[in-house]
Design a protein around this motif. Structure first.
Motif, PDB file in Angstrom:
ATOM      1  N   GLU A  42       0.830  -1.208   0.000  1.00 18.36           N
ATOM      2  CA  GLU A  42       0.000   0.000   0.000  1.00 18.36           C
ATOM      3  C   GLU A  42       0.862   1.256   0.000  1.00 18.36           C
ATOM      4  O   GLU A  42       0.542   2.250  -0.660  1.00 18.36           O
ATOM      5  CB  GLU A  42      -0.916  -0.009   1.225  1.00 18.36           C
ATOM      6  CG  GLU A  42      -1.825   1.210   1.302  1.00 18.36           C
ATOM      7  CD  GLU A  42      -2.744   1.168   2.510  1.00 18.36           C
ATOM      8  OE1 GLU A  42      -3.418   2.184   2.773  1.00 18.36           O
ATOM      9  OE2 GLU A  42      -2.778   0.124   3.202  1.00 18.36           O
ATOM     10  N   GLU A  43       1.985   1.212   0.713  1.00 12.88           N
ATOM     11  CA  GLU A  43       2.834   2.395   0.827  1.00 12.88           C
ATOM     12  C   GLU A  43       3.642   2.659  -0.435  1.00 12.88           C
ATOM     13  O   GLU A  43       3.834   3.810  -0.829  1.00 12.88           O
ATOM     14  CB  GLU A  43       3.787   2.227   2.015  1.00 12.88           C
ATOM     15  CG  GLU A  43       4.691   3.425   2.258  1.00 12.88           C
ATOM     16  CD  GLU A  43       5.587   3.241   3.469  1.00 12.88           C
ATOM     17  OE1 GLU A  43       6.504   4.065   3.646  1.00 12.88           O
ATOM     18  OE2 GLU A  43       5.384   2.280   4.233  1.00 12.88           O
ATOM     19  N   THR A  44       4.106   1.580  -1.090  1.00 15.32           N
ATOM     20  CA  THR A  44       5.040   1.755  -2.211  1.00 15.32           C
ATOM     21  C   THR A  44       4.461   1.386  -3.562  1.00 15.32           C
ATOM     22  O   THR A  44       5.027   1.743  -4.600  1.00 15.32           O
ATOM     23  CB  THR A  44       6.294   0.888  -1.990  1.00 15.32           C
ATOM     24  OG1 THR A  44       5.935  -0.504  -2.055  1.00 15.32           O
ATOM     25  CG2 THR A  44       6.930   1.188  -0.640  1.00 15.32           C
ATOM     26  N   GLY A  45       3.358   0.635  -3.574  1.00 17.60           N
ATOM     27  CA  GLY A  45       2.802   0.180  -4.840  1.00 17.60           C
ATOM     28  C   GLY A  45       3.485  -1.046  -5.402  1.00 17.60           C
ATOM     29  O   GLY A  45       3.146  -1.506  -6.499  1.00 17.60           O
ATOM     30  N   VAL A  46       4.450  -1.608  -4.675  1.00 20.17           N
ATOM     31  CA  VAL A  46       5.162  -2.810  -5.122  1.00 20.17           C
ATOM     32  C   VAL A  46       4.595  -4.017  -4.387  1.00 20.17           C
ATOM     33  O   VAL A  46       4.596  -4.057  -3.152  1.00 20.17           O
ATOM     34  CB  VAL A  46       6.678  -2.699  -4.858  1.00 20.17           C
ATOM     35  CG1 VAL A  46       7.385  -3.983  -5.301  1.00 20.17           C
ATOM     36  CG2 VAL A  46       7.260  -1.494  -5.578  1.00 20.17           C
ATOM     37  N   ALA A  47       4.115  -5.001  -5.137  1.00 23.73           N
ATOM     38  CA  ALA A  47       3.552  -6.208  -4.528  1.00 23.73           C
ATOM     39  C   ALA A  47       4.663  -7.007  -3.851  1.00 23.73           C
ATOM     40  O   ALA A  47       5.735  -7.211  -4.422  1.00 23.73           O
ATOM     41  CB  ALA A  47       2.860  -7.056  -5.584  1.00 23.73           C
ATOM     42  N   THR A  48       4.410  -7.451  -2.634  1.00 24.06           N
ATOM     43  CA  THR A  48       5.417  -8.205  -1.881  1.00 24.06           C
ATOM     44  C   THR A  48       5.164  -9.706  -1.896  1.00 24.06           C
ATOM     45  O   THR A  48       6.012 -10.473  -1.438  1.00 24.06           O
ATOM     46  CB  THR A  48       5.449  -7.742  -0.414  1.00 24.06           C
ATOM     47  OG1 THR A  48       4.162  -7.988   0.176  1.00 24.06           O
ATOM     48  CG2 THR A  48       5.770  -6.263  -0.322  1.00 24.06           C
ATOM     49  N   ALA A  67      10.470  -3.399  -2.884  1.00 19.79           N
ATOM     50  CA  ALA A  67       9.548  -2.523  -2.162  1.00 19.79           C
ATOM     51  C   ALA A  67      10.288  -1.700  -1.114  1.00 19.79           C
ATOM     52  O   ALA A  67      10.032  -0.495  -0.951  1.00 19.79           O
ATOM     53  CB  ALA A  67       8.443  -3.351  -1.509  1.00 19.79           C
ATOM     54  N   LEU A  68      11.213  -2.340  -0.393  1.00 24.23           N
ATOM     55  CA  LEU A  68      11.989  -1.609   0.608  1.00 24.23           C
ATOM     56  C   LEU A  68      12.842  -0.525  -0.051  1.00 24.23           C
ATOM     57  O   LEU A  68      12.950   0.598   0.460  1.00 24.23           O
ATOM     58  CB  LEU A  68      12.871  -2.573   1.397  1.00 24.23           C
ATOM     59  CG  LEU A  68      12.148  -3.509   2.373  1.00 24.23           C
ATOM     60  CD1 LEU A  68      13.104  -4.578   2.890  1.00 24.23           C
ATOM     61  CD2 LEU A  68      11.543  -2.733   3.535  1.00 24.23           C
ATOM     62  N   ALA A  69      13.450  -0.860  -1.195  1.00 30.78           N
ATOM     63  CA  ALA A  69      14.277   0.123  -1.896  1.00 30.78           C
ATOM     64  C   ALA A  69      13.433   1.300  -2.377  1.00 30.78           C
ATOM     65  O   ALA A  69      13.833   2.467  -2.249  1.00 30.78           O
ATOM     66  CB  ALA A  69      14.991  -0.541  -3.067  1.00 30.78           C
ATOM     67  N   LYS A  70      12.252   1.006  -2.913  1.00 32.24           N
ATOM     68  CA  LYS A  70      11.396   2.094  -3.384  1.00 32.24           C
ATOM     69  C   LYS A  70      10.937   2.961  -2.216  1.00 32.24           C
ATOM     70  O   LYS A  70      10.920   4.201  -2.308  1.00 32.24           O
ATOM     71  CB  LYS A  70      10.184   1.539  -4.132  1.00 32.24           C
ATOM     72  CG  LYS A  70       9.296   2.647  -4.705  1.00 32.24           C
ATOM     73  CD  LYS A  70       8.160   2.109  -5.550  1.00 32.24           C
ATOM     74  CE  LYS A  70       7.315   3.261  -6.102  1.00 32.24           C
ATOM     75  NZ  LYS A  70       6.182   2.766  -6.923  1.00 32.24           N
ATOM     76  N   ARG A 115      13.720   5.246  -1.259  1.00 26.74           N
ATOM     77  CA  ARG A 115      13.847   6.366  -2.210  1.00 26.74           C
ATOM     78  C   ARG A 115      12.759   7.410  -1.971  1.00 26.74           C
ATOM     79  O   ARG A 115      13.003   8.619  -2.073  1.00 26.74           O
ATOM     80  CB  ARG A 115      13.756   5.840  -3.641  1.00 26.74           C
ATOM     81  CG  ARG A 115      14.958   5.023  -4.112  1.00 26.74           C
ATOM     82  CD  ARG A 115      14.850   4.753  -5.608  1.00 26.74           C
ATOM     83  NE  ARG A 115      15.939   3.939  -6.109  1.00 26.74           N
ATOM     84  CZ  ARG A 115      15.846   2.637  -6.352  1.00 26.74           C
ATOM     85  NH1 ARG A 115      14.705   1.995  -6.109  1.00 26.74           N
ATOM     86  NH2 ARG A 115      16.881   1.966  -6.821  1.00 26.74           N
ATOM     87  N   MET A 116      11.561   6.938  -1.667  1.00 25.74           N
ATOM     88  CA  MET A 116      10.454   7.863  -1.426  1.00 25.74           C
ATOM     89  C   MET A 116      10.735   8.774  -0.236  1.00 25.74           C
ATOM     90  O   MET A 116      10.192   9.880  -0.144  1.00 25.74           O
ATOM     91  CB  MET A 116       9.159   7.075  -1.195  1.00 25.74           C
ATOM     92  CG  MET A 116       8.626   6.384  -2.441  1.00 25.74           C
ATOM     93  SD  MET A 116       7.338   5.147  -2.072  1.00 25.74           S
ATOM     94  CE  MET A 116       6.089   6.157  -1.270  1.00 25.74           C
ATOM     95  N   HIS A 117      11.589   8.301   0.674  1.00 24.25           N
ATOM     96  CA  HIS A 117      11.921   9.095   1.856  1.00 24.25           C
ATOM     97  C   HIS A 117      13.301   9.754   1.737  1.00 24.25           C
ATOM     98  O   HIS A 117      13.876  10.170   2.741  1.00 24.25           O
ATOM     99  CB  HIS A 117      11.852   8.220   3.103  1.00 24.25           C
ATOM    100  CG  HIS A 117      10.452   7.827   3.479  1.00 24.25           C
ATOM    101  ND1 HIS A 117       9.608   8.645   4.193  1.00 24.25           N
ATOM    102  CD2 HIS A 117       9.735   6.710   3.197  1.00 24.25           C
ATOM    103  CE1 HIS A 117       8.439   8.049   4.362  1.00 24.25           C
ATOM    104  NE2 HIS A 117       8.487   6.867   3.769  1.00 24.25           N
ATOM    105  N   GLY A 118      13.830   9.815   0.510  1.00 26.43           N
ATOM    106  CA  GLY A 118      15.040  10.595   0.284  1.00 26.43           C
ATOM    107  C   GLY A 118      16.326   9.823   0.142  1.00 26.43           C
ATOM    108  O   GLY A 118      17.389  10.421  -0.069  1.00 26.43           O
TER     109      GLY A 118
END
Length: 549
Positions: free
Chosen positions: A28-34, A108-111, A114-117
């Motif tokens: 939900e946070e990143t849009g990447v299915a886990t 997902a963790l990497a994205k 990145r979303m947090h800088g």
């Protein structure tokens, strides 16, 4: 990709539960299915000893706030219809466990980072960590043949099986070694639907349904260490040569346990390296040798379920200077310098991989790579029937065999073979007199003109006593928590001897050195310089009176 919440201790279970909850929110946070599916897990017992163990684990799970159900063979069959249960004594079902896609978790963790800088550099080789002699100052790397450097006062070594050699280049101890890890994935099987993850530790096997295929993996009793001569420069995301002969006993048991394996085609037979540690616990925390050099490595095949919580804990630890809760189980400061020895690591990890699915008896001792550290009277103790345990590499007499008794552990979940021996030894000390070899205890000399002032600041008790006096005390942190339990003996006006537990010597040294500041003191590890014999019991004074004027 197995998500198993229950770990050996409450705080490691907290980290695993955090990982599961984090992965549930990542999509939900990143849009990447886990690929996270809370399918639950089942562990079954084929022996009385295993049945006792997993029921104890179920009790621990409830204490640790993990939902757990003890299930009968019929209930196991209902949860897992494909399983042969004729010889199953029972099982434990953890409904909140699950499975995920490790690659997508990483993406997902990497994205999210990145979303947090955060900036993620791929295809880059780390060539070294710079330092000024006391703390890190940056990281050197190569990118497409060109050298680069990132200035940093905090560096985290998450190098996995490469991490040991990278750490060694900075003088940091990180004892881990790669082992070959095998699994098999079948071709699609008609009618195969979602199932709980399954562990059959008595057959060293685990099973996972994935997209209509069945996966079979193993933690065999004697593993195959890999990379003894170093890891090839171009090795990344690669597999190792197949060794079906090594895996065949596992598959033979699987054909009985899960008859579908008799007819299913093999889609993938994979052999790849994973890093394992000498005690099957991973490493977290700041290296005692170098400030700012942090570790998150050696995950012993439980990296996915551990990494989310480990990342949270490490971030808080770096930010505040203290872990969020007691993480001594995985603290890097438990690692001993001698454990970097490659021969030692090769021998030990050949055992520790298999211990993941062995019977986890109380007081179980490792069998490999023993005898590294011995006291001067080791052979005298052995000749008198000593049965040794290992702690931080030290061979320590845990109990003494009597008469014709076999001088070795006979493990059990009920009373073990040394209980009566231990009682006799206890009563000898309580009512008479006994001699203890305590040479393994850490011995730290603190000396210099500021030694008294420094130790008064570090210790909870008053250590400014007459020369020759001994003080029992603790070293406390800013929250009033205990960092070290020790005795302090004043040897002279400016010299003190601190005696600390063998297991925490490196931690205690690091704690002292971290807080020296501007104090004029010298701190020396004198553990191996002196043997220690302790006479204890109400009869000790009388005995000394007979042998000493």
């Amino acid at each position: 990709g197995l998500i198993g919440q229950l770990r050996p201790s409450q705080n490691l279970t907290r980290l695993a539960k955090y990982s599961r909850d984090l992965y549930a929110s990542l999509e939900e946070e990143t849009g990447v299915a886990t690929g996270l599916k809370l399918t639950g897990s089942i562990t079954v017992a084929l022996t009385d000893h295993r049945w006792e163990e997993i029921r104890r684990q179920a009790t621990l799970a409830r204490i640790f706030d993990v939902e757990a159900e003890v299930v009968t063979p019929d209930e196991v069959k209902a949860l897992y219809p494909h399983l042969t249960t004729d010889d199953v004594l029972g099982g434990v079902h953890l409904p909140g466990d699950g499975q995920c896609d490790p690659a997508n978790i990483a993406m997902a963790l990497a994205k999210g980072a990145r979303m947090h800088g955060a900036k993620v550099l791929e295809g880059v080789k780390v060539t070294g960590v710079d330092d000024d002699g006391t703390r890190v100052t940056g990281v050197r790397y190569e990118d497409a043949g060109e050298a680069g450097r990132i200035a940093a006062d905090v560096v985290i070594n998450c190098g996995g099986m490469w991490g040991r050699d990278l750490a060694a280049s900075s003088g940091v101890t990180l004892p881990l070694h790669a082992c070959e890890h095998f699994y098999l994935i079948t071709e699609p099987i008609d009618g195969l639907t979602s199932l709980p993850s399954l562990r059959v530790p008595d057959e060293c096997a685990y099973y996972k349904e994935d997209a209509g295929k069945m996966m079979l993996g193993a933690f065999e009793p004697r593993a195959k260490p890999w990379g003894m001569g170093g890891i090839p420069e171009d090795f990344e995301f690669d597999s190792l040569p197949e060794d079906f002969e090594h895996f065949e006993p596992i598959l033979a048991d699987a054909m009985h346990r899960m008859p579908m394996f008799e007819t299913a085609g093999v889609h993938t037979f994979f052999n790849g390296p994973e890093s394992f540690t000498p005690d099957d616990r991973y490493y977290l925390g700041e290296a005692p040798e170098l400030r700012g050099y942090w570790i998150a490595a050696g995950y012993n095949s439980i990296g996915i379920v551990s990494s989310g919580g480990a990342g949270m804990a490490l971030a808080q630890w770096i930010d505040s200077g203290e872990p969020p809760f007691d993480l001594w189980d995985v603290d890097i400061r438990r690692a001993q310098p001698f454990q970097k020895n490659r021969r030692y690591l090769k021998e030990r990890v050949s055992e520790t991989l298999g211990l993941l699915y062995a019977d986890h008896y109380p007081y179980r001792q490792p069998e490999t790579a023993r005898g590294v550290r011995r006291s001067p009277i080791h052979e005298h103790l052995k000749a008198r029937g000593a049965v040794f345990g290992e702690l931080s590499g030290w061979e320590r007499p845990n109990w003494f065999a009597q008469g014709s008794q076999v001088a070795e552990y006979q493990y059990d979940w009920a009373g073990q073979n040394w209980f009566d021996n231990q009682r006799a030894e206890h009563m000898a000390v309580r009512e008479g007199v006994a001699l203890f070899d305590m040479s393994s205890f850490g011995k730290i000399r603190v000396e210099g003109r500021d030694a008294t002032t420094f130790l008064q600041r570090m210790c909870g008790n008053d250590i400014d006593v007459e020369t020759g006096r001994l003080v029992y005390t603790q070293m406390l942190n800013e929250r009033g928590g205990i960092e070290c339990d020790l005795t302090v003996t004043r040897l002279s006006e400016t010299v003190y001897l601190l005696v600390v537990p063998a297991a925490t010597t490196r931690r205690d040294l690091a704690w002292l050195k971290r807080h020296v500041g501007e104090a004029f003191v010298v701190i020396t590890d004198a553990t191996v310089a002196e043997a220690v014999l302790c006479l204890m019991g109400p009869g000790s004074r009388d005995l000394l009176g007979k042998v000493s004027p």
